[in-house]
Design an enzyme around this catalytic site. Structure first.
Site, PDB file in Angstrom:
ATOM      1  N   ASP A 158       0.829  -1.205   0.000  1.00  0.00           N
ATOM      2  CA  ASP A 158       0.000   0.000   0.000  1.00  0.00           C
ATOM      3  C   ASP A 158       0.867   1.261   0.000  1.00  0.00           C
ATOM      4  OD1 ASP A 158      -2.368   1.389  -0.005  1.00  0.00           O
ATOM      5  OD2 ASP A 158      -2.689   1.254   2.156  1.00  0.00           O
TER       6      ASP A 158
ATOM      7  N   ASN B   8     -10.906  -2.400  -5.443  1.00  0.00           N
ATOM      8  CA  ASN B   8     -10.129  -1.488  -6.304  1.00  0.00           C
ATOM      9  C   ASN B   8     -10.782  -1.258  -7.676  1.00  0.00           C
ATOM     10  OD1 ASN B   8      -6.902  -2.666  -5.049  1.00  0.00           O
ATOM     11  ND2 ASN B   8      -8.111  -0.905  -4.386  1.00  0.00           N
TER      12      ASN B   8
END
Ligand code: IPE
Ligand code: IPE
Ligand code: MG
Length: 259
Positions: A36, A84
């Site tokens: 991330d 996502n």
């Protein structure tokens, strides 16, 4: 080839573990990483988010190489979640293009280094050309047994668990499975990670204290390491430090250890 018989591997060079101060017998067999912070890395540099993903791909290469070098058996990288898909179309398209590029450029590296590629997640939701490259890379590396590299793509743990439930329910309906015999092992054998050991270590970069729908079943007893470092800035040295920290932890699994 199924994923049974995944055991602790030896490092490529027996001196490596020593050099890094690691005990080769206490290395995790399976490491999972929530990669991330690409967007924040780009923002800090006043760049487009896509530049962050591009730089992040270099970190992926470094981490794959390092894990293979020190003898990790399974590396699972969270590259794209079911959530996502809700990102702007341009970002999703850029990520898919980068993924395709990665699959093409890394095929040789994986072949040369005895790495087997596998994808966990809803492969069918990916663009057709990406699916094709995945298939090519998986076919080209399917006999490799030096390290298993799982890319989590269009992956969501709740969807994975539901898929397992549906499969077990179908087996029960068809008389192939007895309800009383549904065990934890049996359940796990219906997950994407069937036959693989659970990750002993879960790393998340860029500081968020959450799991974001990743491997909910499999991380029941994983050691968690969250670093503030943004994924594109993550280094080999930090990975080694995290492994050293992992080796110093006492894993109790709910028990009381003998004095
Ligand atoms: C991780 O970086 C990559 C993917 C989720 C595809 P992010 O894109 O989530 O970066 P941040 O969290 O916005 O910084
Ligand atoms: C998790 O990161 C998914 C991946 C690393 C692929 P996200 O950036 O999507 O997660 P949230 O939004 O911080 O929970
Ligand atoms: Mg993020």
């Amino acid at each position: 080839m199924r994923f049974t018989e995944i055991k602790r591997k030896k490092s490529l060079n027996s001196k490596i573990s020593n050099t890094y101060g690691l005990d080769p017998d206490k290395l995790p067999v399976h490491i999972a990483i929530i990669m991330d912070g690409n967007g924040r890395w780009a923002k800090k540099k006043l760049l487009n988010r896509i530049k962050g993903h591009e730089k992040g791909a270099d970190t992926v290469r470094m981490v794959v190489r390092t894990c293979r070098e020190i003898g990790i058996s399974v590396l699972t990288l969270y590259a794209f979640s079911t959530e996502n898909w809700e990102r702007p179309k341009t970002e999703v398209a850029a990520l898919m293009m980068l993924l395709k590029k990665f699959l093409i450029s890394e095929k040789k590296e994986m072949t040369d280094n005895n790495i087997r590629l596998n994808v966990i997640g809803q492969k069918k939701r990916l663009p057709a050309d990406v699916q094709e490259e995945i298939q090519r890379a998986m076919n080209a590396t399917c006999v490799n047994d030096g390290m298993l590299l799982n890319l989590a793509l269009s992956y969501g743990s709740r969807a994975e668990i539901l898929r397992a439930v549906r499969r077990i329910a179908a087996d029960v309906k068809d008389g192939l499975q007895d309800i009383g015999h549904i065990s934890e092992d049996n359940f796990a054998s219906h997950l994407y990670t069937a036959g693989m050991p659970d990750p002993e270590l879960l790393i998340r970069t860029s500081g968020e204290m959450r799991i974001s729908n990743f491997l909910l079943w499999q991380i029941a007893y994983s050691e968690i390491h969250i670093t503030q470092t943004l994924w594109p800035d993550f280094t080999k040295e930090e990975l080694i430090r995290i492994l050293n920290d992992f080796q110093s932890r006492e894993r109790r699994f709910g028990r009381v250890l003998e004095e």
